[in-house]
Design a protein around this motif. Sequence first.
Motif, PDB file in Angstrom:
ATOM      1  N   ASN A  54      17.964 -81.746   5.718  1.00 22.47           N
ATOM      2  CA  ASN A  54      18.547 -82.312   4.590  1.00 22.47           C
ATOM      3  C   ASN A  54      19.942 -82.767   4.933  1.00 22.47           C
ATOM      4  N   ARG A  55      20.307 -83.954   4.795  1.00 24.34           N
ATOM      5  CA  ARG A  55      21.409 -84.414   5.372  1.00 24.34           C
ATOM      6  C   ARG A  55      22.541 -84.690   4.322  1.00 24.34           C
ATOM      7  N   ASP A  56      22.542 -84.234   3.130  1.00 24.60           N
ATOM      8  CA  ASP A  56      23.425 -84.501   2.133  1.00 24.60           C
ATOM      9  C   ASP A  56      24.363 -83.424   2.458  1.00 24.60           C
ATOM     10  N   VAL A  57      25.703 -83.928   2.581  1.00 25.79           N
ATOM     11  CA  VAL A  57      26.891 -82.927   2.740  1.00 25.79           C
ATOM     12  C   VAL A  57      28.179 -83.483   1.884  1.00 25.79           C
ATOM     13  N   GLY A  58      28.483 -82.586   1.122  1.00 25.10           N
ATOM     14  CA  GLY A  58      29.569 -83.058   0.413  1.00 25.10           C
ATOM     15  C   GLY A  58      30.425 -81.558  -0.328  1.00 25.10           C
ATOM     16  N   GLY A  59      31.666 -81.991  -0.887  1.00 23.83           N
ATOM     17  CA  GLY A  59      32.310 -80.766  -1.475  1.00 23.83           C
ATOM     18  C   GLY A  59      33.689 -80.635  -1.023  1.00 23.83           C
ATOM     19  N   THR A  60      34.574 -80.184  -1.757  1.00 22.24           N
ATOM     20  CA  THR A  60      35.949 -79.947  -1.569  1.00 22.24           C
ATOM     21  C   THR A  60      36.420 -78.444  -1.710  1.00 22.24           C
ATOM     22  N   THR A  61      37.296 -77.937  -0.817  1.00 21.07           N
ATOM     23  CA  THR A  61      37.855 -76.617  -0.836  1.00 21.07           C
ATOM     24  C   THR A  61      39.449 -76.755  -0.908  1.00 21.07           C
ATOM     25  N   LYS A  62      40.225 -75.796  -1.623  1.00 17.54           N
ATOM     26  CA  LYS A  62      41.533 -75.543  -1.316  1.00 17.54           C
ATOM     27  C   LYS A  62      41.834 -74.744  -0.253  1.00 17.54           C
ATOM     28  N   LEU A  63      41.074 -74.032   0.409  1.00 14.96           N
ATOM     29  CA  LEU A  63      41.362 -73.081   1.285  1.00 14.96           C
ATOM     30  C   LEU A  63      41.965 -73.871   2.436  1.00 14.96           C
ATOM     31  N   ALA A 108      33.595 -84.310  18.555  1.00 12.27           N
ATOM     32  CA  ALA A 108      32.063 -84.552  18.376  1.00 12.27           C
ATOM     33  C   ALA A 108      31.664 -85.087  19.681  1.00 12.27           C
ATOM     34  N   LYS A 109      32.159 -85.108  20.583  1.00 10.84           N
ATOM     35  CA  LYS A 109      31.418 -85.825  21.917  1.00 10.84           C
ATOM     36  C   LYS A 109      30.736 -84.969  22.629  1.00 10.84           C
ATOM     37  N   HIS A 110      30.888 -83.788  22.403  1.00  7.77           N
ATOM     38  CA  HIS A 110      29.656 -82.647  23.240  1.00  7.77           C
ATOM     39  C   HIS A 110      28.537 -82.793  22.155  1.00  7.77           C
ATOM     40  N   LEU A 111      28.802 -83.001  20.972  1.00  2.84           N
ATOM     41  CA  LEU A 111      27.587 -82.941  20.080  1.00  2.84           C
ATOM     42  C   LEU A 111      26.876 -84.218  20.179  1.00  2.84           C
ATOM     43  N   ARG A 112      27.474 -85.326  20.453  1.00  6.12           N
ATOM     44  CA  ARG A 112      26.751 -86.595  20.610  1.00  6.12           C
ATOM     45  C   ARG A 112      26.053 -86.640  22.075  1.00  6.12           C
ATOM     46  N   TRP A 113      26.809 -85.807  23.049  1.00  5.16           N
ATOM     47  CA  TRP A 113      26.108 -86.059  24.372  1.00  5.16           C
ATOM     48  C   TRP A 113      24.943 -85.021  24.186  1.00  5.16           C
ATOM     49  N   LEU A 114      24.717 -83.924  23.449  1.00  9.68           N
ATOM     50  CA  LEU A 114      23.549 -83.182  23.261  1.00  9.68           C
ATOM     51  C   LEU A 114      22.651 -84.053  22.637  1.00  9.68           C
ATOM     52  N   ALA A 124      24.005 -82.289  13.726  1.00 10.24           N
ATOM     53  CA  ALA A 124      25.017 -81.871  14.568  1.00 10.24           C
ATOM     54  C   ALA A 124      26.137 -81.829  13.571  1.00 10.24           C
ATOM     55  N   ALA A 125      27.281 -80.669  13.718  1.00 14.12           N
ATOM     56  CA  ALA A 125      28.380 -80.562  12.514  1.00 14.12           C
ATOM     57  C   ALA A 125      29.314 -79.985  13.166  1.00 14.12           C
ATOM     58  N   VAL A 126      30.565 -80.379  12.824  1.00 16.65           N
ATOM     59  CA  VAL A 126      31.914 -79.861  13.271  1.00 16.65           C
ATOM     60  C   VAL A 126      32.237 -78.861  12.054  1.00 16.65           C
ATOM     61  N   ILE A 127      32.274 -77.584  12.420  1.00 11.07           N
ATOM     62  CA  ILE A 127      32.929 -76.870  11.338  1.00 11.07           C
ATOM     63  C   ILE A 127      34.481 -76.717  11.687  1.00 11.07           C
ATOM     64  N   TYR A 128      35.207 -76.851  10.467  1.00 12.82           N
ATOM     65  CA  TYR A 128      36.620 -76.959  10.526  1.00 12.82           C
ATOM     66  C   TYR A 128      37.360 -76.279   9.402  1.00 12.82           C
ATOM     67  N   ALA A 129      38.685 -76.339   9.650  1.00 12.62           N
ATOM     68  CA  ALA A 129      39.812 -75.641   8.620  1.00 12.62           C
ATOM     69  C   ALA A 129      40.217 -76.621   7.568  1.00 12.62           C
ATOM     70  N   ASP A 150      29.296 -91.788  12.945  1.00 12.55           N
ATOM     71  CA  ASP A 150      28.274 -91.479  14.230  1.00 12.55           C
ATOM     72  C   ASP A 150      27.252 -90.605  13.786  1.00 12.55           C
ATOM     73  N   GLY A 151      27.126 -90.159  12.467  1.00 16.33           N
ATOM     74  CA  GLY A 151      26.181 -89.368  12.010  1.00 16.33           C
ATOM     75  C   GLY A 151      26.522 -87.689  12.118  1.00 16.33           C
ATOM     76  N   VAL A 152      27.709 -87.334  12.890  1.00 14.19           N
ATOM     77  CA  VAL A 152      28.004 -86.022  12.750  1.00 14.19           C
ATOM     78  C   VAL A 152      28.442 -85.474  11.484  1.00 14.19           C
ATOM     79  N   ALA A 153      27.910 -84.472  10.892  1.00 12.77           N
ATOM     80  CA  ALA A 153      28.362 -83.875   9.813  1.00 12.77           C
ATOM     81  C   ALA A 153      29.939 -83.063  10.064  1.00 12.77           C
ATOM     82  N   VAL A 154      30.751 -83.151   9.010  1.00 11.62           N
ATOM     83  CA  VAL A 154      32.164 -82.223   9.086  1.00 11.62           C
ATOM     84  C   VAL A 154      32.020 -81.535   7.857  1.00 11.62           C
ATOM     85  N   ILE A 155      32.291 -79.902   8.194  1.00 11.66           N
ATOM     86  CA  ILE A 155      32.051 -79.127   6.856  1.00 11.66           C
ATOM     87  C   ILE A 155      33.166 -77.974   7.111  1.00 11.66           C
ATOM     88  N   PRO A 156      33.996 -77.866   5.988  1.00 15.00           N
ATOM     89  CA  PRO A 156      34.952 -76.929   5.963  1.00 15.00           C
ATOM     90  C   PRO A 156      34.146 -75.536   6.141  1.00 15.00           C
TER      91      PRO A 156
END
Length: 422
Positions: free
Chosen positions: A147-156, A379-385, A396-401, A410-416
């Motif tokens: 499932n490629r649906d990614v969304g949402g917002t956080t105040k953290l 995301a460069k290592h994710l694209r390489w893989l 592939a996803a980057v988990i961040y703050a 580039d298709g990479v998900a970004v998720i708090p």
Amino acid sequence: MVTYRRRIIDDTLDELQPDLRALSIHGPKGVGKTATAMQRAASVIDLSLPAQREIVTADPAILTRLPGPVLVDEWQRLSEVWDHVRHAVDAGSPPGHFLLAGSSAPRGAVVHSGAGRIVPMRMRPLSLAERGIETPTVGLAELLAGNRDVGGTTKLRLADYVEEIVASGFPAIRGLPARVRRAELDGYLDNVVQREFPEQGYPVRRPAVLRAWLGAYAAATSTTTAYSKILDAATGGLANKPAKQTTLAYRDALSSLWLLDAIPPWIPSHNHLDRLGQSSKHHLADPALAARLLGLDAAALLRAEQGSTSLSEGTILGALFEHLAALSIHTYAEAAEALVGHLRTRNNDHEVDLVVQRADGKVLAMEIKLADRVEDADAKHLRWLRDRVGNDLIDAAVIYAGEHAYRRQDGVAVIPLALLGP
């Protein structure tokens, strides 16, 4: 009366426990094993109590006569109970009859593996989703399903994640005032050195050296630092250093107490990659233990992020954020019947922080970044893989703050981190 808060493992237990004749919940002390097992037990035998140990020693058959499910708590205090349960299963005990909770057997105890009779389940400190600080909008199981649906917002924000690092995932500790929490965590570590090690059959002749080794291990959080270097860091000022086998015994004892939660190297199911590193990535059971061993509270970690000249504080904050993410993702992955590893090439030119693998070998790759925005370089290592493994990469996803969950061009998900859940 304290209200029980469901854990992620409860969903798995709801599905499996009624049909399994014996099930073991293991993990470090203080994670809530007993509280969770008590929710589904009709009878309880607490082997931390001498009187109950005497009763079971004199009459092991009591385990089968009590109405089930029967919870045998702190089973390792009378390690032969494991074999009593195994024999009862072989003799035809009814489904759902036995629940065991505790850590592993003491060193030297002769205990059958339980394979085919007693199904093990690991319980970790509270993941972020279990702490109730945010409502996740992206499920790991959904990502693994494609499932490629990614969304949402956080105040953290950063300060909130730092607080979660030092607060710990131990349910009885995290809600306490900060100074009391620190005292409880110190007491937890002291108990490991002074009581748990001897009870496991590992006498500690030099407690200060063990504490120093634990501190050096904490400083190596989220790295693959060799154990020899951890020993050197712990004993740099000692003329009479402990032997290598002594520190390997430290590792073995901590592992048996479930206080190490290392991430093994990922080995691809297909021959896509070669020259991969074979070292595990170091993590303690909870990042709060690592922070406490290093003497870092929330203020110290935030000072580091805001421009402190202390390099050690600055680098350890990112490592502890990755540790917090790994703790949570381990829990979500196990609920989804997936495994967690990491990838590093032997020449260190490519690294992927976490690789979550489904049973069919396909993977979800994740980079963990302590930042409020994601750049192309993140995301460069994710694209390489993705280029190397092709269709075996589910996502592939980057988990961040940061604030928003979205998908890059580039298709990479970004998720708090706070928005990722099971």
